[in-house]
Motif scaffolding. Structure first.
Motif, PDB file in Angstrom:
ATOM      1  N   ASN A  44       1.132  -1.213  -0.074  1.00  0.00           N
ATOM      2  CA  ASN A  44      -0.038  -0.003  -0.006  1.00  0.00           C
ATOM      3  C   ASN A  44       0.882   1.254   0.049  1.00  0.00           C
ATOM      4  O   ASN A  44       2.010   1.043   0.249  1.00  0.00           O
ATOM      5  CB  ASN A  44      -0.832   0.088   1.204  1.00  0.00           C
ATOM      6  CG  ASN A  44      -0.407  -0.143   2.587  1.00  0.00           C
ATOM      7  OD1 ASN A  44       0.589   0.569   2.756  1.00  0.00           O
ATOM      8  ND2 ASN A  44      -0.633  -1.088   3.275  1.00  0.00           N
ATOM      9  N   LEU A  45       0.381   2.405   0.049  1.00  0.00           N
ATOM     10  CA  LEU A  45       0.978   3.728  -0.414  1.00  0.00           C
ATOM     11  C   LEU A  45       1.704   4.087   0.916  1.00  0.00           C
ATOM     12  O   LEU A  45       2.699   4.642   1.016  1.00  0.00           O
ATOM     13  CB  LEU A  45      -0.222   4.544  -0.753  1.00  0.00           C
ATOM     14  CG  LEU A  45      -0.517   4.594  -2.371  1.00  0.00           C
ATOM     15  CD1 LEU A  45      -1.543   5.748  -2.570  1.00  0.00           C
ATOM     16  CD2 LEU A  45       0.668   4.554  -3.237  1.00  0.00           C
ATOM     17  N   ALA A  46       0.983   3.919   2.128  1.00  0.00           N
ATOM     18  CA  ALA A  46       1.703   4.101   3.499  1.00  0.00           C
ATOM     19  C   ALA A  46       2.901   3.526   3.673  1.00  0.00           C
ATOM     20  O   ALA A  46       4.018   4.117   3.910  1.00  0.00           O
ATOM     21  CB  ALA A  46       0.735   3.841   4.614  1.00  0.00           C
ATOM     22  N   ASP A  47       3.154   2.346   3.398  1.00  0.00           N
ATOM     23  CA  ASP A  47       4.266   1.694   3.405  1.00  0.00           C
ATOM     24  C   ASP A  47       5.123   1.869   2.378  1.00  0.00           C
ATOM     25  O   ASP A  47       6.515   1.930   2.548  1.00  0.00           O
ATOM     26  CB  ASP A  47       4.014  -0.069   3.227  1.00  0.00           C
ATOM     27  CG  ASP A  47       3.121  -0.847   4.346  1.00  0.00           C
ATOM     28  OD1 ASP A  47       3.083   0.150   5.363  1.00  0.00           O
ATOM     29  OD2 ASP A  47       2.951  -1.778   4.344  1.00  0.00           O
ATOM     30  N   ALA A  48       4.788   2.425   1.339  1.00  0.00           N
ATOM     31  CA  ALA A  48       5.640   2.729   0.179  1.00  0.00           C
ATOM     32  C   ALA A  48       6.339   4.085   0.654  1.00  0.00           C
ATOM     33  O   ALA A  48       7.386   4.272   0.383  1.00  0.00           O
ATOM     34  CB  ALA A  48       4.887   2.936  -1.136  1.00  0.00           C
ATOM     35  N   ARG A  49       5.532   4.963   1.323  1.00  0.00           N
ATOM     36  CA  ARG A  49       6.264   6.036   1.631  1.00  0.00           C
ATOM     37  C   ARG A  49       7.385   5.966   2.835  1.00  0.00           C
ATOM     38  O   ARG A  49       8.309   6.682   2.671  1.00  0.00           O
ATOM     39  CB  ARG A  49       5.065   7.312   2.320  1.00  0.00           C
ATOM     40  CG  ARG A  49       4.183   7.659   1.161  1.00  0.00           C
ATOM     41  CD  ARG A  49       3.054   8.529   1.903  1.00  0.00           C
ATOM     42  NE  ARG A  49       2.171   8.804   0.773  1.00  0.00           N
ATOM     43  CZ  ARG A  49       2.237   9.946  -0.163  1.00  0.00           C
ATOM     44  NH1 ARG A  49       3.502  10.635  -0.201  1.00  0.00           N
ATOM     45  NH2 ARG A  49       1.342  10.235  -0.997  1.00  0.00           N
ATOM     46  N   ALA A  50       6.837   5.082   3.457  1.00  0.00           N
ATOM     47  CA  ALA A  50       7.821   4.687   4.668  1.00  0.00           C
ATOM     48  C   ALA A  50       9.048   4.105   4.066  1.00  0.00           C
ATOM     49  O   ALA A  50      10.202   4.644   4.546  1.00  0.00           O
ATOM     50  CB  ALA A  50       7.272   3.651   5.548  1.00  0.00           C
ATOM     51  N   ALA A  71      -1.887   6.165  -6.704  1.00  0.00           N
ATOM     52  CA  ALA A  71      -0.231   6.117  -6.464  1.00  0.00           C
ATOM     53  C   ALA A  71       0.408   7.629  -7.287  1.00  0.00           C
ATOM     54  O   ALA A  71       1.443   7.813  -7.034  1.00  0.00           O
ATOM     55  CB  ALA A  71       0.403   5.083  -7.214  1.00  0.00           C
ATOM     56  N   ILE A  72      -0.533   8.208  -7.906  1.00  0.00           N
ATOM     57  CA  ILE A  72       0.109   9.473  -8.565  1.00  0.00           C
ATOM     58  C   ILE A  72       0.758  10.390  -7.771  1.00  0.00           C
ATOM     59  O   ILE A  72       1.822  10.804  -7.839  1.00  0.00           O
ATOM     60  CB  ILE A  72      -0.778  10.076  -9.554  1.00  0.00           C
ATOM     61  CG1 ILE A  72      -0.441  11.048 -10.191  1.00  0.00           C
ATOM     62  CG2 ILE A  72      -2.041  10.491  -8.673  1.00  0.00           C
ATOM     63  CD1 ILE A  72      -1.579  11.451 -11.670  1.00  0.00           C
ATOM     64  N   GLU A  73       0.174  10.556  -6.606  1.00  0.00           N
ATOM     65  CA  GLU A  73       0.660  11.770  -5.830  1.00  0.00           C
ATOM     66  C   GLU A  73       1.926  11.216  -5.127  1.00  0.00           C
ATOM     67  O   GLU A  73       2.886  12.065  -4.941  1.00  0.00           O
ATOM     68  CB  GLU A  73      -0.444  12.076  -4.680  1.00  0.00           C
ATOM     69  CG  GLU A  73      -0.006  13.233  -3.889  1.00  0.00           C
ATOM     70  CD  GLU A  73      -1.313  13.666  -3.069  1.00  0.00           C
ATOM     71  OE1 GLU A  73      -0.935  14.296  -2.111  1.00  0.00           O
ATOM     72  OE2 GLU A  73      -2.440  13.072  -3.095  1.00  0.00           O
ATOM     73  N   PHE A  74       1.791   9.788  -4.782  1.00  0.00           N
ATOM     74  CA  PHE A  74       3.010   9.379  -4.227  1.00  0.00           C
ATOM     75  C   PHE A  74       4.407   9.402  -4.987  1.00  0.00           C
ATOM     76  O   PHE A  74       5.491   9.867  -4.756  1.00  0.00           O
ATOM     77  CB  PHE A  74       2.772   7.862  -3.696  1.00  0.00           C
ATOM     78  CG  PHE A  74       4.059   6.923  -3.708  1.00  0.00           C
ATOM     79  CD1 PHE A  74       4.902   7.066  -2.624  1.00  0.00           C
ATOM     80  CD2 PHE A  74       4.279   5.886  -4.658  1.00  0.00           C
ATOM     81  CE1 PHE A  74       6.013   6.236  -2.320  1.00  0.00           C
ATOM     82  CE2 PHE A  74       5.316   5.304  -4.438  1.00  0.00           C
ATOM     83  CZ  PHE A  74       6.339   5.318  -3.066  1.00  0.00           C
ATOM     84  N   LEU A  75       3.979   8.900  -6.282  1.00  0.00           N
ATOM     85  CA  LEU A  75       5.135   9.005  -7.335  1.00  0.00           C
ATOM     86  C   LEU A  75       5.692  10.392  -7.362  1.00  0.00           C
ATOM     87  O   LEU A  75       6.711  10.621  -7.840  1.00  0.00           O
ATOM     88  CB  LEU A  75       4.611   8.399  -8.723  1.00  0.00           C
ATOM     89  CG  LEU A  75       4.255   6.870  -8.695  1.00  0.00           C
ATOM     90  CD1 LEU A  75       3.652   6.414  -9.992  1.00  0.00           C
ATOM     91  CD2 LEU A  75       5.646   6.204  -8.296  1.00  0.00           C
ATOM     92  N   ILE A 103       2.537   8.191 -17.715  1.00  0.00           N
ATOM     93  CA  ILE A 103       3.471   9.335 -18.217  1.00  0.00           C
ATOM     94  C   ILE A 103       3.299  10.552 -17.177  1.00  0.00           C
ATOM     95  O   ILE A 103       4.200  11.172 -16.529  1.00  0.00           O
ATOM     96  CB  ILE A 103       3.223   9.502 -19.557  1.00  0.00           C
ATOM     97  CG1 ILE A 103       3.463   8.513 -20.551  1.00  0.00           C
ATOM     98  CG2 ILE A 103       3.981  11.023 -19.871  1.00  0.00           C
ATOM     99  CD1 ILE A 103       2.679   8.983 -21.814  1.00  0.00           C
ATOM    100  N   ALA A 104       2.181  10.851 -16.821  1.00  0.00           N
ATOM    101  CA  ALA A 104       2.012  12.100 -15.949  1.00  0.00           C
ATOM    102  C   ALA A 104       2.610  11.780 -14.534  1.00  0.00           C
ATOM    103  O   ALA A 104       3.298  12.666 -13.805  1.00  0.00           O
ATOM    104  CB  ALA A 104       0.340  12.407 -15.787  1.00  0.00           C
ATOM    105  N   SER A 105       2.533  10.702 -14.315  1.00  0.00           N
ATOM    106  CA  SER A 105       3.364  10.194 -12.580  1.00  0.00           C
ATOM    107  C   SER A 105       4.917  10.368 -12.779  1.00  0.00           C
ATOM    108  O   SER A 105       5.404  10.207 -11.802  1.00  0.00           O
ATOM    109  CB  SER A 105       2.960   9.068 -12.236  1.00  0.00           C
ATOM    110  OG  SER A 105       1.568   8.695 -12.573  1.00  0.00           O
ATOM    111  N   GLY A 106       5.292  10.438 -14.141  1.00  0.00           N
ATOM    112  CA  GLY A 106       6.748  10.556 -14.378  1.00  0.00           C
ATOM    113  C   GLY A 106       7.442   9.332 -14.691  1.00  0.00           C
ATOM    114  O   GLY A 106       8.593   9.003 -14.763  1.00  0.00           O
ATOM    115  N   ALA A 107       6.586   8.358 -14.848  1.00  0.00           N
ATOM    116  CA  ALA A 107       7.047   7.051 -15.489  1.00  0.00           C
ATOM    117  C   ALA A 107       7.818   7.154 -16.629  1.00  0.00           C
ATOM    118  O   ALA A 107       7.407   7.763 -17.596  1.00  0.00           O
ATOM    119  CB  ALA A 107       6.073   5.917 -15.434  1.00  0.00           C
ATOM    120  N   THR A 108       8.790   6.076 -16.831  1.00  0.00           N
ATOM    121  CA  THR A 108       9.695   6.125 -17.979  1.00  0.00           C
ATOM    122  C   THR A 108       9.151   5.148 -18.721  1.00  0.00           C
ATOM    123  O   THR A 108       9.323   4.797 -20.073  1.00  0.00           O
ATOM    124  CB  THR A 108      11.094   5.597 -17.709  1.00  0.00           C
ATOM    125  OG1 THR A 108      11.573   6.762 -16.824  1.00  0.00           O
ATOM    126  CG2 THR A 108      11.768   5.840 -19.210  1.00  0.00           C
TER     127      THR A 108
END
Lengths: 226, 597
Positions: A44-50, A71-75, A103-108
Motif C-alpha cells: 500500500n501507499l503508506a508502506d511505500a512512503r515509509a 499512486a500518482i501523488e506518491f510518485l 506518463i503524468a506520474s513521471g514513469a519512463t
C-alpha cells in the motif's frame, strides 16, 4: 568460472508497490531471477512512503491503484524527493488512460502484469541503464495528443512542459510505427545514441510536475480510471 | 399617399403658380397697358397693328407722375421703364433726346405666353424740372406686327427688383423645369427599362420627354425660329395621347388593341401641318391641335372618373382634379387667344406643370412603396428562413440522436459478438481445463494468455489511431514481439509507409489484428519456424500485410485449417481478402486491406 566476477556488480535497489500478492510475487521473482538487484515489496501507499523515507530506491515499480489511494501523488512526491529514481508503472491492459496516467506520474515506461518474467527484468534494467525505452503505444499517444493540440485549441489531457521539437516528433512517429531505435536513427539520418536522448527529453517534457494540471486532476477525480 | 409627398406636391404647386401669377406692381407707376392694341395714335381700330407698321405715343402728364411718385430725381440717380412683353423694339425719347431702347426675342406662342421682360434705364439728368415730354415708339421687324404689353415706370431699384422676378419666372424657371423634367424622365425611363411590366413609368417618361422636346424650342440658345416653335408645339397632341395611355395604365383599364388608333389623330394633324405651307399651317392647324389635346384630356377624365372607386382612389382623384384643372386652363387660354378674356396670362402651362408634378410624385410614391414592399417581403423571407433553419436544426438533432442510439446499439452488438468470439471461448476453455480431472497448468496458461491477448486486441481496436493504420500495427507489434521472442523465434518487422489510407474503424482493426494474431499463433504453435516476418506491400486499391515464416507449412482440414477459414471470414468482413500459400521455406499469409475511396 564466472565472467566478470572480479568486477563489482552494481546492485540496484528496486521498490515494488503492488497490492495483489500474486502479481507482487511474480514481479519480485522476475526481478530476482534476472539478478543485479535487491527488491523490497510493499502492498500500500503508506508502506511505500515509509520505505521511500527509509532508503531511496533506484527504481520504483508501482501499480497505479492501491487500497489506500491512487499512486500518482506518491510518485510525484518520490520524484521530488529522489529525482534520480526511475519509475515504471504496472498495468493490466496497457490502455490509453493507464499510459496517460503513467506518463503524468513521471514513469519512463510500463509493464503489463502478465509480461514474461524475462521481459520485466530486461525493461527494468534498460530503464536503470538510462536507456529510456519508449513503447509504440506511448509514442502514438503522445503523437496523437500533440496533433490534437496543433489542430485545435481544445483542452488536451496531456500537458507538455515545453512544446516538442519537429525532430522529437519525427522520433515519436518512428517509434509509434513500431521501428526500433536504430531503425529510427537510420531513417532520420542521426546517430544511434541520439534517439534515447531525444526520448529522454520527451519524457521530461511530458512529466506533470504541476498538481493543478489536467491529467493530475483527472486521475485524482477518477475520471481516468485504471 | 404619404404625407411628405402630399406636402411636397402642395408646396411645389404653390411655387409654380406664384411664379405665373401677376406680380404686385403697386410700387411702380402703371403708365399704360397694351397701348398699341387699343386705339393708338396711328391706328384706327382695336385689332392691333399690321406687320411693318409702328406705333408711337406721348406719355401725358409726366411731370405729374414724377411729382406723385415722389421720385428723387437727383443728378446721380436713374429712373427706369419696365416693359412686361414687347414685339420687337421699344424706343424711348425724352425731350427729343433718344435715351434707350429695348428689343426682344420673338417667340410668342398662339396661347400668348409672355415674352421675357425688358427694362430701359434713363439717367435722371435727362429730365427737366418741368415740361418733360416722353415719347414711346414700338416697331417690329418684317412680318411682325408691333406689340407692347404693360409699361411701368419707377426709380431704378424698384424697377430692377420687379424686372428680376419677371426674368426669373419667364426665362430662368422654364429652363430649370426642363432640366428637372429631363432628369426625372431619365429616371423613370430607367425604371421602366428594368421593370417593363410597369408601363405607367414608361408612359410618364414619354409624356415628360415629349414636353421636354417641345419646351426646348422655348430656349433661345437652341436657335429655334418662330416656325420651329410652332412645329414643336405639334408634339403636344402626342404628349396628351401619352397621358391618356398613362391614365389607362394607372386605372388598370382593360387592354384593348383598338386603343392604339388614338395615336392616329395627332399623327394625322402633324402630317397635315407638315404638308401645308408654313403660313397656312400656323394659321389653320393649331385649333385642331388644341382640339386634340382637349379630346385626350376628356378621355383621360372619363377613364379616371370610371376608376373613382378603385383601391388607389387617392391617386386617381388627384389626377382627376389636376386633369380637370388643366382642361379648364386650356379652355381659358383658347378663349384668351380669341381675345375673349380680360387677362393676358396663360394658365395652361402652370396647370400642366402641376399635373406633371402630381404624376411624378405619384410614381415616385409608387416606386418607393414597391421598394418598401420588397424590403418587407425580404424581411419576411429572412424570418421564414430562420424559422425553417430552426425547424431543420431540431429535426436534425432528433435524427442525430436517433442515429446515435442506432450506432450505440450497433456497437453494443458488435462488442458482444467480439467478446463472444474470442475472449468468451478462451475463458470457457480455461474453466473447462481447470475443472477437468487432470488440469494441465500449461494448457490453462495458454488459453488464459489467449483470452488476455484477445481482450487487448479488443481494447486496441477501440483506440484512436487518427486514421493511420501503421500506428495500429505499431501498437500491436508491442504485444506481438514478446510472444515471438519468448518462443525463441526471430521477429522481423518491415512495415513501411503506404500511399493510400485504409479505413481504421474498430471493426476493421479488430478483424485485422485477429487475423495477424491468428497467423502469429499458428506459426508459434504449429510451424516449427525459426523466424516470422511482417512486411507490407501495395497493390491496386489494397494495402497488403504479409506474414511470412520459415516453418513447415500446413495441411488442409488440420486444426490449423479451421483457424484459416476463420481468418478468411474476418478478411471478408472488411471487404478485404486473404491469400495463404505455402512458400518454399514456410507459409505466406497475405492480408489485403482495401484503401479508402
Amino acid at each position: 568460472m564466472v565472467i566478470g566476477a572480479d568486477k563489482p556488480v552494481t546492485m540496484f535497489r528496486v521498490l515494488i508497490v503492488e497490492d495483489d500478492p500474486i502479481i507482487q510475487q511474480r514481479i519480485e521473482r522476475a526481478m530476482l531471477a534476472g539478478g543485479r538487484c535487491t527488491v523490497q515489496s510493499v502492498g500500500n501507499l503508506a508502506d511505500a512512503r515509509a520505505a521511500l523515507r527509509m532508503r531511496v530506491p533506484d527504481l520504483i515499480l508501482s501499480d497505479l491503484c492501491l487500497p489506500d489511494g491512487r499512486a500518482i501523488e506518491f510518485l510525484a512526491d518520490a520524484r521530488k524527493l529522489a529525482p534520480k529514481t526511475e519509475i515504471v508503472v504496472i498495468s493490466v491492459l496497457g490502455d490509453e488512460e493507464t499510459i496517460l496516467a503513467a506518463i503524468a506520474s513521471g514513469a519512463t515506461g510500463y509493464i503489463l502484469k502478465d509480461s514474461f518474467p524475462a521481459d520485466v527484468h530486461s525493461l527494468a534494467m534498460d530503464v536503470l541503464a538510462g536507456g529510456s525505452p519508449m513503447s509504440p503505444s506511448i509514442a502514438r499517444l503522445v503523437v496523437m495528443q500533440a496533433r490534437v493540440h496543433q489542430q485545435s485549441q481544445q483542452v488536451r489531457p496531456l500537458d507538455l512542459l515545453a512544446p516538442l521539437t519537429p525532430r522529437e516528433m519525427d522520433v515519436l512517429w518512428g517509434i509509434a510505427k513500431g521501428f526500433s531505435y536504430s531503425e529510427v536513427a537510420t531513417q532520420l539520418g542521426i546517430s544511434g545514441n541520439t534517439v534515447p536522448s531525444h526520448v529522454k527529453a520527451i519524457y521530461r517534457k511530458l512529466r506533470v510536475d504541476n498538481r493543478s494540471s489536467a491529467i493530475y486532476e483527472a486521475v485524482q477525480q477518477g475520471i481516468i480510471k485504471f | 399617399l404619404s404625407l411628405p409627398v402630399a406636402l411636397a406636391l402642395l408646396v411645389s404647386s404653390l411655387l409654380i403658380f406664384s411664379g405665373f401669377l401677376p406680380f404686385d406692381t403697386r410700387s411702380l407707376h402703371h403708365i399704360t397697358s397694351a397701348p398699341c392694341q387699343i386705339a393708338g395714335p396711328n391706328t384706327g381700330g382695336n385689332d392691333g397693328l399690321e406687320p411693318g407698321q409702328s406705333c408711337s405715343f406721348i406719355i401725358e402728364g409726366f411731370d405729374d407722375i414724377l411729382e406723385r411718385e415722389n421720385l428723387n430725381v437727383s443728378p446721380s440717380s436713374s429712373v427706369a421703364f419696365l416693359i412686361t412683353d414687347l414685339r420687337d423694339v421699344v424706343k424711348i425719347t425724352v425731350n427729343g433726346t433718344f435715351v434707350g431702347e429695348a428689343s426682344s426675342y420673338m417667340f410668342r406662342l398662339p396661347s400668348r405666353l409672355t415674352t421675357p421682360p425688358s427694362m430701359i434705364l434713363v439717367p435722371a439728368l435727362a429730365f427737366m424740372p418741368y415740361g418733360n415730354m416722353i415719347e414711346v415708339t414700338v416697331s417690329a421687324g418684317a412680318g411682325n406686327s408691333p406689340y407692347m404689353g404693360e409699361l411701368f415706370f419707377g426709380d431704378e431699384p424698384r424697377v430692377t427688383q420687379i424686372f428680376r422676378r419677371l426674368w426669373f419666372v419667364e426665362v430662368v424657371l422654364p429652363k430649370l423645369l426642363l432640366g428637372g423634367q429631363l432628369f426625372i424622365a431619365t429616371m423613370f425611363l430607367i425604371i421602366w427599362r428594368r421593370q417593363q411590366s410597369e408601363r405607367a413609368f414608361g408612359w410618364l417618361a414619354l409624356v415628360l420627354i415629349l414636353d421636354i422636346i417641345r419646351g426646348a424650342a422655348l430656349i433661345p440658345a437652341l436657335g429655334f425660329e418662330k416656325s420651329g416653335v410652332f412645329y414643336s408645339a405639334l408634339l403636344m397632341p402626342f404628349c396628351s395621347t401619352a397621358y391618356y395611355f398613362f391614365t389607362r395604365e394607372i386605372t388598370s383599364a382593360p387592354k384593348t388593341r383598338a386603343v392604339i388608333f388614338v395615336w392616329l389623330l395627332p399623327a394625322l394633324v402633324a402630317g397635315v401641318a407638315l404638308s401645308l405651307p408654313q403660313g397656312v399651317a400656323v394659321a389653320e392647324i393649331w385649333p385642331w391641335g388644341a382640339f386634340l389635346i382637349s379630346l385626350n384630356l376628356f378621355m383621360s377624365i372619363f377613364v379616371l372618373f370610371r376608376a373613382w372607386h378603385q383601391e388607389n382612389a387617392f391617386e386617381i382623384r388627384l389626377l382627376l382634379i389636376c386633369t380637370c384643372l388643366l382642361l379648364g386652363a386650356l379652355i381659358h387660354d383658347l378663349l384668351m387667344a380669341s381675345n375673349l378674356t380680360p387677362t393676358n396670362v396663360g394658365l395652361a402651362r402652370p396647370s400642366f406643370m402641376i399635373l406633371l408634378i402630381a404624376m411624378i410624385f405619384l410614381m415616385i410614391d409608387r416606386y418607393t412603396n414597391a421598394i418598401d414592399d420588397i424590403a418587407e417581403h425580404a424581411n419576411r423571407l429572412l424570418q421564414q428562413k430562420y424559422e425553417i433553419e430552426n425547424r431543420l436544426k431540431i429535426a436534425y438533432e432528433r435524427i442525430a440522436e436517433d442515429q446515435g442510439h442506432l450506432i450505440l446499439a450497433h456497437e453494443r452488438t458488435r462488442l458482444m459478438r467480439d467478446l463472444h468470439d474470442g475472449l468468451g471461448g478462451e475463458m470457457i476453455a480455461v474453466l473447462a481445463l481447470a475443472e477437468g480431472r487432470h488440469p494441465v497448468a500449461d494448457d490453462i496458461a495458454h488459453h488464459a494468455r489467449s483470452a488476455l491477448t484477445d481482450m487487448r486486441l479488443i481494447v486496441a481496436s477501440l483506440e484512436d489511431f487518427g486514421g493511420d493504420i501503421s500506428l495500429a500495427l505499431g501498437t500491436w507489434k508491442e504485444r506481438a514481439e514478446p510472444q515471438v521472442l519468448s518462443a525463441g523465434l526471430r521477429f522481423l518487422w518491415k512495415i513501411t509507409e503506404s500511399s493510400g489510407r485504409p479505413d481504421t474503424s474498430p471493426t476493421l482493426l479488430l478483424n485485422l489484428l485477429r487475423i495477424l494474431q491468428e497467423a502469429l499463433s499458428n506459426t508459434l504453435r504449429h510451424a516449427n519456424a525459426t523466424q516470422i516476418k511482417f512486411s507490407t506491400e501495395e497493390t491496386e486499391g489494397y494495402l497488403v500485410i504479409v506474414v511470412e515464416d520459415d516453418g513447415d507449412g500446413f495441411k488442409e482440414n488440420s486444426r490449423r485449417g479451421r483457424g484459416v477459414s476463420n481468418m478468411h471470414a474476418r478478411a471478408l468482413a472488411f471487404s478485404g481478402h486473404l491469400e495463404i500459400e505455402p512458400s518454399q521455406s514456410g507459409t505466406l499469409v497475405k492480408v489485403h486491406v482495401p484503401f479508402k475511396k
